[in-house]
Write an enzyme that holds these catalytic residues in place. Sequence first.
Site, PDB file in Angstrom:
ATOM      1  N   SER A 175     -10.594   6.618   9.465  1.00 53.23           N
ATOM      2  CA  SER A 175      -9.209   6.860   9.063  1.00 53.23           C
ATOM      3  C   SER A 175      -8.628   8.166   9.596  1.00 53.23           C
ATOM      4  O   SER A 175      -7.435   8.248   9.839  1.00 53.23           O
ATOM      5  CB  SER A 175      -9.101   6.823   7.549  1.00 53.23           C
ATOM      6  OG  SER A 175      -9.966   7.763   6.949  1.00 53.23           O
ATOM      7  N   HIS A 203      -7.953   0.279   8.771  1.00 54.04           N
ATOM      8  CA  HIS A 203      -7.090   0.619   9.909  1.00 54.04           C
ATOM      9  C   HIS A 203      -7.333  -0.278  11.113  1.00 54.04           C
ATOM     10  O   HIS A 203      -6.714  -0.095  12.157  1.00 54.04           O
ATOM     11  CB  HIS A 203      -7.294   2.082  10.303  1.00 54.04           C
ATOM     12  CG  HIS A 203      -7.030   3.027   9.183  1.00 54.04           C
ATOM     13  ND1 HIS A 203      -5.782   3.510   8.886  1.00 54.04           N
ATOM     14  CD2 HIS A 203      -7.862   3.540   8.243  1.00 54.04           C
ATOM     15  CE1 HIS A 203      -5.851   4.295   7.832  1.00 54.04           C
ATOM     16  NE2 HIS A 203      -7.104   4.324   7.416  1.00 54.04           N
ATOM     17  N   LYS A 235      -1.162  -1.004   4.945  1.00 54.23           N
ATOM     18  CA  LYS A 235      -1.076  -0.302   6.229  1.00 54.23           C
ATOM     19  C   LYS A 235      -0.417  -1.228   7.254  1.00 54.23           C
ATOM     20  O   LYS A 235       0.775  -1.458   7.163  1.00 54.23           O
ATOM     21  CB  LYS A 235      -2.447   0.220   6.608  1.00 54.23           C
ATOM     22  CG  LYS A 235      -2.792   1.398   5.670  1.00 54.23           C
ATOM     23  CD  LYS A 235      -4.210   1.839   5.646  1.00 54.23           C
ATOM     24  CE  LYS A 235      -4.345   2.964   4.606  1.00 54.23           C
ATOM     25  NZ  LYS A 235      -5.719   3.220   4.206  1.00 54.23           N
TER      26      LYS A 235
HETATM   27  C1  LIG Z   1      -6.190   3.837   2.991  1.00 60.06           C
HETATM   28  C2  LIG Z   1      -7.635   3.523   2.984  1.00 60.06           C
HETATM   29  C3  LIG Z   1      -8.219   2.903   1.889  1.00 60.06           C
HETATM   30  C4  LIG Z   1      -7.480   2.713   0.597  1.00 60.06           C
HETATM   31  O1  LIG Z   1      -6.562   1.674   0.668  1.00 60.06           O
HETATM   32  P1  LIG Z   1      -5.338   1.657  -0.347  1.00 60.06           P
HETATM   33  O2  LIG Z   1      -4.882   0.248  -0.349  1.00 60.06           O
HETATM   34  O3  LIG Z   1      -4.351   2.618   0.206  1.00 60.06           O
HETATM   35  O4  LIG Z   1      -5.864   2.096  -1.672  1.00 60.06           O
HETATM   36  C5  LIG Z   1      -9.534   2.501   1.987  1.00 60.06           C
HETATM   37  N1  LIG Z   1     -10.249   2.744   3.112  1.00 60.06           N
HETATM   38  C6  LIG Z   1      -9.731   3.373   4.162  1.00 60.06           C
HETATM   39  C7  LIG Z   1     -10.561   3.605   5.370  1.00 60.06           C
HETATM   40  C8  LIG Z   1      -8.406   3.798   4.127  1.00 60.06           C
HETATM   41  O5  LIG Z   1      -7.892   4.467   5.142  1.00 60.06           O
END
Ligand SMILES: *Cc1c(COP(=O)(O)O)cnc(C)c1O
Length: 389
Positions: A175, A203, A235
């Site tokens: 991330s 991602h 995302k």
């Molecule tokens: C953003 C993220 C999460 C959490 O997801 P949300 O739906 O925002 O709670 C989990 N793992 C990674 C690698 C992330 O970047």
Amino acid sequence: MRDFKAELEQRREKGLYRWRRQVETPQRPDMIVDGRSVLSFCSNDYLGLANHPDAIAAVREALPETGVGGGASHLICGHHSAHHRLEQSLANFSRREAALFFSTGYMANMGVVSALAGRGDTIFSDQLNHASLIDGCILSRAQIKRYPHADMAALEALLADTDGHKLVVTDGVFSMDGDIAPLPELVALCKQHDALLVVDDAHGFGCVGPEGRGSAAHFGLSQDDVPIVIGTLGKAFGTSGAFVAGSALMMDYLVQKARTYIYTTAMPPAVAQATCTSIRLVREADDRREHLARLVVRFRREAARLGYALMPSDTPIQPIMVGDAWSALALSKALEARGIWVTAIRPPTVPEGESRLRVTFSASHTEAHLDKLLSALGDAQRELPGHAA
Ligand SMILES: *Cc1c(COP(=O)(O)O)cnc(C)c1O
């Protein structure tokens, strides 16, 4: 009692204090934040779907049929047919037998890791894994063995040295760094050492692989190779929530055991319905992914020419490495003075001394937007000599 006020003061003194900005627009490149117009390069809305008219229309059409609230947990009376359709659509999209819809990625990771390993088991975790995986490891009460980022020799040595049930957890696309985990090697090691592989591809889905089917698909890996995959929907999909996908048996197991699935209210079904539309948009987004890739290539070439230190990433996550927290804040401020918004990422989100500006690209960015970013980076370089590579 602990001196909470002093702790906050210490944070401030170290340049680690965090605060929130108020946004008054949907997620898109040109945003209004704290009353000012800025061009944003820090959203995870990689495909520009958070504000897509089809997704907005889908929520609007769903609402009269579903109402607003989820009402109860999935196992009481909250499991709406819209959630069910979404799960089928996610299974189909990720080419898995089944999928399970969670309220957030954070909860999916906490629930999956703590359900699949427990006291007496061992979890092997990449040192750069997301906080939610780390917290899942802690919640599980299993023994945690962290291996240096993407270091397969180190992981192999740890696996060989461990008996009992083993779980290997990794981000698919990391991330804060943007690189992709060495999944083929991880798959081989897990098979060799009878470990269960869990990949959090928050991602990767939407951005990587054919039709945006994620990091595993990017390497041509199937459910047999990567048995448990997690994706987030807030995302690249531009809506909200998360999913876990794998065999029907494992999804059934998680329905019984994943506490963050069981003990929480179902997401509004209208969001689930809109996400079905998002999945279609993601699959059809080859032109958006190609445009993103072009922006990334050009950014990397020109930012490197300006003297900025980048990471080995081909994804829309393009961190500019700065070092100490104050310098990262200074660069972020210099960009903001030129109307560019890139939040500084500091410890504990990243290791000490690795503060950075996490630049992220969206398919909604134009070449002209990129021109503005590069020009601001050029100005900042002259204004803050010596902070970049
Ligand atoms: C953003 C993220 C999460 C959490 O997801 P949300 O739906 O925002 O709670 C989990 N793992 C990674 C690698 C992330 O970047």
